[in-house]
Enzyme design. Structure first.
Site, PDB file in Angstrom:
ATOM      1  N   LYS A 169      57.252  41.633  65.139  1.00  0.00           N
ATOM      2  CA  LYS A 169      58.497  41.597  64.357  1.00  0.00           C
ATOM      3  C   LYS A 169      58.434  42.593  63.192  1.00  0.00           C
ATOM      4  O   LYS A 169      59.370  43.352  62.966  1.00  0.00           O
ATOM      5  CB  LYS A 169      58.750  40.176  63.797  1.00  0.00           C
ATOM      6  CG  LYS A 169      58.862  39.102  64.868  1.00  0.00           C
ATOM      7  CD  LYS A 169      59.143  37.735  64.269  1.00  0.00           C
ATOM      8  CE  LYS A 169      58.065  37.207  63.363  1.00  0.00           C
ATOM      9  NZ  LYS A 169      56.766  36.930  64.036  1.00  0.00           N
ATOM     10  N   ARG A 191      44.877  40.241  56.710  1.00  0.00           N
ATOM     11  CA  ARG A 191      45.686  39.177  56.093  1.00  0.00           C
ATOM     12  C   ARG A 191      44.910  37.869  56.056  1.00  0.00           C
ATOM     13  O   ARG A 191      44.213  37.526  56.996  1.00  0.00           O
ATOM     14  CB  ARG A 191      46.988  39.013  56.886  1.00  0.00           C
ATOM     15  CG  ARG A 191      48.194  39.430  56.072  1.00  0.00           C
ATOM     16  CD  ARG A 191      49.424  39.514  56.867  1.00  0.00           C
ATOM     17  NE  ARG A 191      49.835  38.229  57.444  1.00  0.00           N
ATOM     18  CZ  ARG A 191      50.960  38.060  58.110  1.00  0.00           C
ATOM     19  NH1 ARG A 191      51.777  39.073  58.288  1.00  0.00           N
ATOM     20  NH2 ARG A 191      51.282  36.893  58.609  1.00  0.00           N
ATOM     21  N   ARG A 206      63.434  30.423  60.666  1.00  0.00           N
ATOM     22  CA  ARG A 206      62.260  29.952  61.391  1.00  0.00           C
ATOM     23  C   ARG A 206      62.341  28.473  61.713  1.00  0.00           C
ATOM     24  O   ARG A 206      61.428  27.917  62.310  1.00  0.00           O
ATOM     25  CB  ARG A 206      61.076  30.171  60.471  1.00  0.00           C
ATOM     26  CG  ARG A 206      59.934  30.921  61.081  1.00  0.00           C
ATOM     27  CD  ARG A 206      58.943  31.039  59.959  1.00  0.00           C
ATOM     28  NE  ARG A 206      57.715  31.568  60.381  1.00  0.00           N
ATOM     29  CZ  ARG A 206      57.327  32.811  60.141  1.00  0.00           C
ATOM     30  NH1 ARG A 206      58.150  33.659  59.557  1.00  0.00           N
ATOM     31  NH2 ARG A 206      56.140  33.183  60.485  1.00  0.00           N
ATOM     32  N   ARG A 230      44.724  42.906  63.589  1.00  0.00           N
ATOM     33  CA  ARG A 230      45.690  43.509  62.652  1.00  0.00           C
ATOM     34  C   ARG A 230      45.033  43.936  61.340  1.00  0.00           C
ATOM     35  O   ARG A 230      44.213  43.238  60.761  1.00  0.00           O
ATOM     36  CB  ARG A 230      46.818  42.534  62.357  1.00  0.00           C
ATOM     37  CG  ARG A 230      47.756  43.072  61.264  1.00  0.00           C
ATOM     38  CD  ARG A 230      49.024  42.329  61.124  1.00  0.00           C
ATOM     39  NE  ARG A 230      48.843  40.903  61.072  1.00  0.00           N
ATOM     40  CZ  ARG A 230      49.821  40.024  61.197  1.00  0.00           C
ATOM     41  NH1 ARG A 230      51.045  40.454  61.403  1.00  0.00           N
ATOM     42  NH2 ARG A 230      49.586  38.742  61.120  1.00  0.00           N
ATOM     43  N   ARG A 248      49.372  28.561  63.088  1.00  0.00           N
ATOM     44  CA  ARG A 248      50.646  29.316  63.047  1.00  0.00           C
ATOM     45  C   ARG A 248      51.334  29.292  64.412  1.00  0.00           C
ATOM     46  O   ARG A 248      52.555  29.157  64.501  1.00  0.00           O
ATOM     47  CB  ARG A 248      50.384  30.757  62.602  1.00  0.00           C
ATOM     48  CG  ARG A 248      50.063  30.851  61.114  1.00  0.00           C
ATOM     49  CD  ARG A 248      49.412  32.173  60.763  1.00  0.00           C
ATOM     50  NE  ARG A 248      50.238  33.306  61.072  1.00  0.00           N
ATOM     51  CZ  ARG A 248      49.766  34.535  61.279  1.00  0.00           C
ATOM     52  NH1 ARG A 248      48.470  34.774  61.203  1.00  0.00           N
ATOM     53  NH2 ARG A 248      50.582  35.518  61.557  1.00  0.00           N
TER      54      ARG A 248
HETATM   55  P1  AP5 Z   1      53.225  42.587  63.587  1.00  0.00           P
HETATM   56  O1  AP5 Z   1      54.333  43.576  63.680  1.00  0.00           O
HETATM   57  O2  AP5 Z   1      52.516  42.436  62.277  1.00  0.00           O
HETATM   58  O3  AP5 Z   1      53.697  41.161  64.162  1.00  0.00           O
HETATM   59  P2  AP5 Z   1      54.610  40.046  63.513  1.00  0.00           P
HETATM   60  O4  AP5 Z   1      55.443  39.457  64.600  1.00  0.00           O
HETATM   61  O5  AP5 Z   1      55.339  40.581  62.315  1.00  0.00           O
HETATM   62  O6  AP5 Z   1      53.496  39.017  63.113  1.00  0.00           O
HETATM   63  P3  AP5 Z   1      53.299  38.163  61.790  1.00  0.00           P
HETATM   64  O7  AP5 Z   1      51.914  37.596  61.916  1.00  0.00           O
HETATM   65  O8  AP5 Z   1      53.594  38.947  60.550  1.00  0.00           O
HETATM   66  O9  AP5 Z   1      54.344  37.076  61.962  1.00  0.00           O
HETATM   67  P4  AP5 Z   1      54.348  35.737  61.313  1.00  0.00           P
HETATM   68  O10 AP5 Z   1      55.677  35.298  61.726  1.00  0.00           O
HETATM   69  O11 AP5 Z   1      53.237  34.818  61.639  1.00  0.00           O
HETATM   70  O12 AP5 Z   1      54.072  36.063  59.760  1.00  0.00           O
HETATM   71  P5  AP5 Z   1      55.017  36.134  58.478  1.00  0.00           P
HETATM   72  O13 AP5 Z   1      54.494  37.165  57.584  1.00  0.00           O
HETATM   73  O14 AP5 Z   1      56.450  36.170  58.858  1.00  0.00           O
HETATM   74  O15 AP5 Z   1      52.163  42.981  64.735  1.00  0.00           O
HETATM   75  C1  AP5 Z   1      50.980  42.232  64.914  1.00  0.00           C
HETATM   76  C2  AP5 Z   1      49.850  43.172  65.404  1.00  0.00           C
HETATM   77  O16 AP5 Z   1      50.175  43.667  66.701  1.00  0.00           O
HETATM   78  C3  AP5 Z   1      49.646  44.416  64.521  1.00  0.00           C
HETATM   79  O17 AP5 Z   1      48.261  44.667  64.449  1.00  0.00           O
HETATM   80  C4  AP5 Z   1      50.374  45.523  65.258  1.00  0.00           C
HETATM   81  O18 AP5 Z   1      49.756  46.773  65.027  1.00  0.00           O
HETATM   82  C5  AP5 Z   1      50.231  45.090  66.721  1.00  0.00           C
HETATM   83  N1  AP5 Z   1      51.383  45.431  67.555  1.00  0.00           N
HETATM   84  C6  AP5 Z   1      52.691  45.252  67.265  1.00  0.00           C
HETATM   85  N2  AP5 Z   1      53.466  45.641  68.297  1.00  0.00           N
HETATM   86  C7  AP5 Z   1      52.611  46.067  69.268  1.00  0.00           C
HETATM   87  C8  AP5 Z   1      52.800  46.573  70.591  1.00  0.00           C
HETATM   88  N3  AP5 Z   1      54.027  46.696  71.119  1.00  0.00           N
HETATM   89  N4  AP5 Z   1      51.696  46.890  71.310  1.00  0.00           N
HETATM   90  C9  AP5 Z   1      50.447  46.746  70.795  1.00  0.00           C
HETATM   91  N5  AP5 Z   1      50.207  46.264  69.546  1.00  0.00           N
HETATM   92  C10 AP5 Z   1      51.281  45.931  68.805  1.00  0.00           C
HETATM   93  O19 AP5 Z   1      54.776  34.670  57.835  1.00  0.00           O
HETATM   94  C11 AP5 Z   1      53.552  34.318  57.245  1.00  0.00           C
HETATM   95  C12 AP5 Z   1      53.646  32.915  56.671  1.00  0.00           C
HETATM   96  O20 AP5 Z   1      54.667  32.871  55.648  1.00  0.00           O
HETATM   97  C13 AP5 Z   1      54.052  31.811  57.656  1.00  0.00           C
HETATM   98  O21 AP5 Z   1      52.943  31.314  58.374  1.00  0.00           O
HETATM   99  C14 AP5 Z   1      54.670  30.778  56.703  1.00  0.00           C
HETATM  100  O22 AP5 Z   1      53.681  30.039  56.038  1.00  0.00           O
HETATM  101  C15 AP5 Z   1      55.390  31.642  55.685  1.00  0.00           C
HETATM  102  N6  AP5 Z   1      56.793  31.921  56.049  1.00  0.00           N
HETATM  103  C16 AP5 Z   1      57.339  33.156  56.277  1.00  0.00           C
HETATM  104  N7  AP5 Z   1      58.634  33.037  56.586  1.00  0.00           N
HETATM  105  C17 AP5 Z   1      58.919  31.712  56.573  1.00  0.00           C
HETATM  106  C18 AP5 Z   1      60.105  30.975  56.840  1.00  0.00           C
HETATM  107  N8  AP5 Z   1      61.254  31.578  57.191  1.00  0.00           N
HETATM  108  N9  AP5 Z   1      60.033  29.636  56.740  1.00  0.00           N
HETATM  109  C19 AP5 Z   1      58.892  28.992  56.379  1.00  0.00           C
HETATM  110  N10 AP5 Z   1      57.739  29.645  56.124  1.00  0.00           N
HETATM  111  C20 AP5 Z   1      57.757  30.998  56.218  1.00  0.00           C
END
Ligand code: AP5
Length: 235
Positions: free
Chosen positions: A22, A176, A97, A143, A187
């Site tokens: 994402k 991270r 989410r 990552r 997660r």
């Molecule tokens: P990346 O692009 O970083 O993936 P992502 O989907 O953004 O993964 P996240 O781990 O950031 O998502 P998340 O939803 O768990 O975390 P968030 O920060 O939102 O890619 C991942 C890896 O894959 C990278 O190394 C990249 O290089 C590689 N990659 C990408 N595309 C690729 C491809 N096509 N081929 C090969 N490799 C590839 O949330 C963190 C925390 O915040 C949550 O756990 C929660 O506690 C809180 N939080 C955030 N938002 C909310 C909400 N709305 N409600 C409640 N809590 C929330």
């Protein structure tokens, strides 16, 4: 470089499990269409870093891999969406989410966002990025992120040119806090339990489109750009 598009693009919502890409795709969308990326994960991590009231409340919850309670997020998201750069559209990464957050977003857009916009009403384009479980684990454990520019790498799949250093500004890449195996499990569990119903919410409204996220990043982007361009222009 941002494309020459004068009209509104509207809200774009990216759904998908942790590690689906994402953040990677949101940055590419933002760059291509000249709209801001709004990542609730990044916003929350900044609050934690700044030790704000919200950051202090969210810190341990995030470290455990659980979702931050809905009510704690609404002000933060509303404030960001009220900023002038969101007027033409924005890409939301990590929000909504829960089904409650999806309902809140629709109400906010209807009663506040579209009210103030002079353009026509653009309903959110909701894109779910689907990726196999084993790929997610490889993506999350490998990552690395640049603490300065936010660029995302993967030591297995998308390595930087020089080991552990950002290609853009040479900063030392960081892991991270929530990319530890026991937190990753939590997660993914939170996603199954709380976030999957968000896709049903949008599916029921006929607004969900899925793309194959297991392909290389540029091929995932091509699919996403096609969806955006077939739905957004003239909205
Ligand atoms: P990346 O692009 O970083 O993936 P992502 O989907 O953004 O993964 P996240 O781990 O950031 O998502 P998340 O939803 O768990 O975390 P968030 O920060 O939102 O890619 C991942 C890896 O894959 C990278 O190394 C990249 O290089 C590689 N990659 C990408 N595309 C690729 C491809 N096509 N081929 C090969 N490799 C590839 O949330 C963190 C925390 O915040 C949550 O756990 C929660 O506690 C809180 N939080 C955030 N938002 C909310 C909400 N709305 N409600 C409640 N809590 C929330």
């Amino acid at each position: 470089m941002a494309e020459e598009i004068s009209g509104s693009i509207g809200p774009i919502v990216l759904l998908g499990p942790p590690g689906a890409g994402k953040g990677t795709q949101a940055k590419l969308i933002a760059e291509k269409y000249g709209i801001p990326q709004i990542s609730t994960g990044d916003l929350l991590r900044q609050h934690v870093k700044d030790a704000t009231g919200l950051g202090l409340l969210a810190k341990d919850i995030m470290a455990r891999g659980e979702l931050v309670p809905d009510e704690l997020l609404y002000d933060m998201v509303a404030q960001r969406l009220r900023e002038a750069d969101c007027k033409r559209g924005f890409v939301l990464d990590g929000f909504p989410r829960t089904a409650a957050q999806a309902g809140w977003l629709d109400a906010f857009l209807e009663h506040e966002f579209f009210e103030k916009s002079r353009d026509k009403k653009c309903l959110p384009i909701v894109i779910r990025i689907d990726v196999d479980y084993n790929d997610l684990i490889l993506r999350l454990t490998g990552r690395r992120t640049c603490p300065v520019c936010g660029r995302i790498y993967n030591v297995h799949l998308q390595p930087p040119r020089v080991d552990e250093l950002c290609d853009i500004d040479g900063s030392k890449l960081v892991i991270r806090n929530d990319d530890r195996p026991e937190v990753i499990r939590e997660r993914l569990h939170a996603y199954e339990q709380q976030t999957k119903p968000v896709a049903d919410y949008y599916q029921d409204k006929g607004r969900l489109v899925s793309v194959n996220g297991s392909l290389p990043a540029e091929q995932v982007s091509e699919q996403i750009f096609r969806v955006i361009e077939s739905r957004a222009w003239g909205c």
